[in-house]
Design a protein around this motif. Structure first.
Motif, PDB file in Angstrom:
ATOM      1  N   GLU A 116     -31.513 -21.124  18.321  1.00  0.00           N
ATOM      2  CA  GLU A 116     -32.594 -21.267  19.299  1.00  0.00           C
ATOM      3  C   GLU A 116     -32.513 -22.611  20.003  1.00  0.00           C
ATOM      4  O   GLU A 116     -32.758 -22.708  21.210  1.00  0.00           O
ATOM      5  CB  GLU A 116     -33.956 -21.106  18.621  1.00  0.00           C
ATOM      6  CG  GLU A 116     -34.243 -19.690  18.173  1.00  0.00           C
ATOM      7  CD  GLU A 116     -35.504 -19.597  17.341  1.00  0.00           C
ATOM      8  OE1 GLU A 116     -35.952 -20.632  16.774  1.00  0.00           O
ATOM      9  OE2 GLU A 116     -36.049 -18.490  17.241  1.00  0.00           O
TER      10      GLU A 116
ATOM     11  N   MET B  84     -43.302 -20.092   6.743  1.00  0.00           N
ATOM     12  CA  MET B  84     -42.267 -20.118   7.770  1.00  0.00           C
ATOM     13  C   MET B  84     -42.345 -21.444   8.523  1.00  0.00           C
ATOM     14  O   MET B  84     -43.411 -21.964   8.795  1.00  0.00           O
ATOM     15  CB  MET B  84     -42.457 -18.937   8.708  1.00  0.00           C
ATOM     16  CG  MET B  84     -41.328 -18.743   9.643  1.00  0.00           C
ATOM     17  SD  MET B  84     -41.292 -17.011  10.128  1.00  0.00           S
ATOM     18  CE  MET B  84     -39.588 -16.847  10.358  1.00  0.00           C
ATOM     19  N   SER B  85     -41.221 -21.963   8.905  1.00  0.00           N
ATOM     20  CA  SER B  85     -41.145 -23.263   9.564  1.00  0.00           C
ATOM     21  C   SER B  85     -41.337 -23.128  11.073  1.00  0.00           C
ATOM     22  O   SER B  85     -40.948 -22.140  11.682  1.00  0.00           O
ATOM     23  CB  SER B  85     -39.779 -23.883   9.270  1.00  0.00           C
ATOM     24  OG  SER B  85     -39.623 -25.073   9.991  1.00  0.00           O
ATOM     25  N   ASP B  86     -41.941 -24.158  11.660  1.00  0.00           N
ATOM     26  CA  ASP B  86     -42.123 -24.192  13.108  1.00  0.00           C
ATOM     27  C   ASP B  86     -40.896 -24.745  13.830  1.00  0.00           C
ATOM     28  O   ASP B  86     -40.834 -24.715  15.052  1.00  0.00           O
ATOM     29  CB  ASP B  86     -43.332 -25.053  13.479  1.00  0.00           C
ATOM     30  CG  ASP B  86     -44.647 -24.372  13.128  1.00  0.00           C
ATOM     31  OD1 ASP B  86     -44.637 -23.133  13.005  1.00  0.00           O
ATOM     32  OD2 ASP B  86     -45.655 -25.077  12.985  1.00  0.00           O
ATOM     33  N   LEU B  87     -39.929 -25.238  13.079  1.00  0.00           N
ATOM     34  CA  LEU B  87     -38.727 -25.793  13.677  1.00  0.00           C
ATOM     35  C   LEU B  87     -37.822 -24.660  14.158  1.00  0.00           C
ATOM     36  O   LEU B  87     -37.648 -23.657  13.463  1.00  0.00           O
ATOM     37  CB  LEU B  87     -37.969 -26.653  12.666  1.00  0.00           C
ATOM     38  CG  LEU B  87     -38.692 -27.904  12.169  1.00  0.00           C
ATOM     39  CD1 LEU B  87     -37.872 -28.592  11.093  1.00  0.00           C
ATOM     40  CD2 LEU B  87     -38.943 -28.853  13.321  1.00  0.00           C
ATOM     41  N   PRO B  88     -37.236 -24.828  15.347  1.00  0.00           N
ATOM     42  CA  PRO B  88     -36.340 -23.778  15.851  1.00  0.00           C
ATOM     43  C   PRO B  88     -35.032 -23.758  15.066  1.00  0.00           C
ATOM     44  O   PRO B  88     -34.575 -24.781  14.551  1.00  0.00           O
ATOM     45  CB  PRO B  88     -36.096 -24.173  17.304  1.00  0.00           C
ATOM     46  CG  PRO B  88     -36.354 -25.633  17.354  1.00  0.00           C
ATOM     47  CD  PRO B  88     -37.391 -25.918  16.308  1.00  0.00           C
ATOM     48  N   SER B  89     -34.432 -22.586  14.989  1.00  0.00           N
ATOM     49  CA  SER B  89     -33.132 -22.482  14.332  1.00  0.00           C
ATOM     50  C   SER B  89     -32.078 -23.162  15.212  1.00  0.00           C
ATOM     51  O   SER B  89     -32.329 -23.503  16.366  1.00  0.00           O
ATOM     52  CB  SER B  89     -32.770 -21.017  14.119  1.00  0.00           C
ATOM     53  OG  SER B  89     -32.515 -20.397  15.367  1.00  0.00           O
TER      54      SER B  89
END
Length: 78
Positions: free
Chosen positions: A9, A1-6
């Protein structure tokens, strides 16, 4: 899973920041208005009253109006 916000978000974070900036900018307006109205700053009394009231209105109502407008635009309304 990516730490970048959608994207959603990220948009929510930007909107939250804008709402808080409005509130934080309103506080000095209220304080300046009070200082003017009390005579600590030599400007017209009426200016101080208007500035203090405008700052209070901005603090309490502008973030709610922004949120309402953003919700409407997210739903595709005008």
């Amino acid at each position: 899973m990516s730490d970048l916000p959608s994207d959603e978000e990220a948009m929510a974070a930007k909107r939250y920041t804008v709402m808080n900036i409005v509130r934080l900018a309103s506080i000095p307006a209220v304080l300046l208005g009070i200082a003017i109205a009390q005579g600590a700053i030599e400007l017209p009394y009426a200016l101080g009253v208007v500035l203090a009231i405008a700052g209070l209105l901005a603090f309490f109502f502008v973030p709610a109006l922004l949120a309402k407008r953003w919700k409407a635009s997210d739903r595709g309304e005008r």
